[in-house]
Design a protein around this motif. Structure first.
Motif, PDB file in Angstrom:
ATOM      1  N   PRO A 193       0.804  -1.229   0.000  1.00 30.44           N
ATOM      2  CA  PRO A 193       0.000   0.000   0.000  1.00 30.44           C
ATOM      3  C   PRO A 193       0.835   1.277   0.000  1.00 30.44           C
ATOM      4  CG  PRO A 193      -0.959  -1.597   1.499  1.00 30.44           C
ATOM      5  CD  PRO A 193       0.351  -2.173   1.054  1.00 30.44           C
ATOM      6  N   VAL A 253      -7.848   5.459  -0.322  1.00 35.27           N
ATOM      7  CA  VAL A 253      -8.525   4.930   0.868  1.00 35.27           C
ATOM      8  C   VAL A 253      -8.346   3.414   0.932  1.00 35.27           C
ATOM      9  CG1 VAL A 253     -10.765   4.541   1.965  1.00 35.27           C
ATOM     10  CG2 VAL A 253     -10.216   6.793   1.040  1.00 35.27           C
ATOM     11  N   CYS A 294      -5.971   1.605  -0.308  1.00 37.07           N
ATOM     12  CA  CYS A 294      -4.581   1.288   0.054  1.00 37.07           C
ATOM     13  C   CYS A 294      -4.400   1.372   1.570  1.00 37.07           C
ATOM     14  CB  CYS A 294      -3.622   2.255  -0.628  1.00 37.07           C
ATOM     15  SG  CYS A 294      -3.365   1.964  -2.392  1.00 37.07           S
ATOM     16  N   ILE A 295      -4.942   2.405   2.162  1.00 41.33           N
ATOM     17  CA  ILE A 295      -4.820   2.588   3.618  1.00 41.33           C
ATOM     18  C   ILE A 295      -5.568   1.490   4.355  1.00 41.33           C
ATOM     19  CG2 ILE A 295      -5.399   4.141   5.528  1.00 41.33           C
ATOM     20  CD1 ILE A 295      -4.976   6.454   3.444  1.00 41.33           C
ATOM     21  N   GLU A 296      -6.729   1.120   3.865  1.00 44.02           N
ATOM     22  CA  GLU A 296      -7.491   0.035   4.492  1.00 44.02           C
ATOM     23  C   GLU A 296      -6.732  -1.285   4.403  1.00 44.02           C
ATOM     24  OE1 GLU A 296     -12.048   1.730   3.848  1.00 44.02           O
ATOM     25  OE2 GLU A 296     -11.152   0.389   2.354  1.00 44.02           O
ATOM     26  N   ARG A 297      -6.040  -1.512   3.292  1.00 39.57           N
ATOM     27  CA  ARG A 297      -5.216  -2.717   3.166  1.00 39.57           C
ATOM     28  C   ARG A 297      -4.091  -2.720   4.191  1.00 39.57           C
ATOM     29  NH1 ARG A 297      -2.107  -4.055  -1.125  1.00 39.57           N
ATOM     30  NH2 ARG A 297      -2.156  -2.068  -2.256  1.00 39.57           N
ATOM     31  N   ILE A 344      -4.056  -1.208   7.088  1.00 32.78           N
ATOM     32  CA  ILE A 344      -4.628  -1.441   8.416  1.00 32.78           C
ATOM     33  C   ILE A 344      -4.927  -2.926   8.600  1.00 32.78           C
ATOM     34  CG2 ILE A 344      -6.620  -0.989   9.902  1.00 32.78           C
ATOM     35  CD1 ILE A 344      -6.761   1.814   8.624  1.00 32.78           C
ATOM     36  N   PRO A 397      -9.098   6.013   7.585  1.00 26.90           N
ATOM     37  CA  PRO A 397      -8.671   5.925   6.188  1.00 26.90           C
ATOM     38  C   PRO A 397      -9.011   7.157   5.353  1.00 26.90           C
ATOM     39  CG  PRO A 397      -9.554   3.830   6.893  1.00 26.90           C
ATOM     40  CD  PRO A 397      -9.845   4.811   8.000  1.00 26.90           C
ATOM     41  N   ALA A 427      -6.236   9.518   3.724  1.00 24.81           N
ATOM     42  CA  ALA A 427      -6.272   9.603   2.261  1.00 24.81           C
ATOM     43  C   ALA A 427      -6.338  11.048   1.800  1.00 24.81           C
ATOM     44  CB  ALA A 427      -7.480   8.826   1.722  1.00 24.81           C
ATOM     45  N   TRP A 461       2.941   8.814   6.753  1.00 26.33           N
ATOM     46  CA  TRP A 461       2.639   7.375   6.815  1.00 26.33           C
ATOM     47  C   TRP A 461       3.605   6.676   7.772  1.00 26.33           C
ATOM     48  CZ3 TRP A 461      -0.649   4.281   3.435  1.00 26.33           C
ATOM     49  CH2 TRP A 461      -0.483   2.903   3.585  1.00 26.33           C
TER      50      TRP A 461
END
Length: 213
Positions: free
Chosen positions: A85, A142, A144-147, A149, A160, A164, A198
């Motif tokens: 991600p 979003v 990518c961020i959820e992945r 997490i 997210p 994002a 990040w």
């Protein structure tokens, strides 16, 4: 016996690129039909323009698809789930910065700059695909961020959509900076800093020494 129409005296593919650069530089509303006719193929008549493209709106629709299928593909990494991600987001930002600053076309990003201040109902209507492209990129960030997490790289406390927005607003802002003359080196260095957001949120991020704050 009906007479055949006169053959085109210009390369249509080249004409689309010429129109793309005009719309990219000036926007839809400010690009006049006169400018388009004067620039395409070294100058064409109104009948030739309408025969080839139908209308200014139809030409822009074609130009927009050309852009999304070429320059606009700098965001492809966001949709590549084989990439980590963080890498997907960073690669997109760096590719976008490079494209926006390179020679051979107007600076900035048509998706970011196009129609942010559409002034007519016509331009508002045909600007929707660009707004859709921005929304699609935002949703991909979003995701990518959820992945991250879900994989345990980022803590569950990260929102997210909020994170994002940090990367999305930076990517959109690069367009204005590139248009104002910011160099790729400047934007590339800034990307290193923004990715630090990040890194600071990572579960395995090193603790800061309170005395150093």
């Amino acid at each position: 016996m009906a007479q055949m129409g006169r053959p085109r005296t210009f390369d249509r593919d080249v004409a689309i690129t010429q129109a793309l650069h005009l719309f990219w530089e000036h926007g839809y509303d400010a690009t006049s039909l006169s400018q388009l006719k004067a620039s395409i193929g070294g100058g064409i008549t109104a009948p030739s323009f309408y025969a080839a493209f139908g209308s200014k709106q139809a030409l822009f629709n074609e130009v927009m698809q050309r852009y999304l299928n070429t320059h606009g593909r700098v965001t492809d990494s966001l949709f590549d789930t084989a990439l980590a991600p963080r890498e997907a987001i960073e690669r997109t930002l760096r590719c976008s910065a490079k494209m926006q600053c390179e020679a051979g076309h107007p600076k900035g990003c048509l998706v970011s700059l196009g129609f942010l201040s559409a002034s007519t109902e016509e331009s508002k209507t045909i600007s929707q695909p660009l707004a859709d492209a921005r929304a699609l990129n935002r949703a991909a960030i979003v995701a990518c961020i959820e992945r991250a997490i879900a994989a345990g790289e980022l803590p569950a406390t990260v929102a997210p959509a909020a994170l994002a927005t940090v990367f999305d607003s930076f990517m959109l802002g690069m367009s204005v900076l590139a248009r104002d003359g910011a160099t790729f080196e400047t934007l590339d260095a800034a990307i290193t800093h923004v990715m630090g957001v990040w890194d600071g949120l990572r579960i395995d991020a090193p603790m800061k020494d309170p005395a150093a704050i």
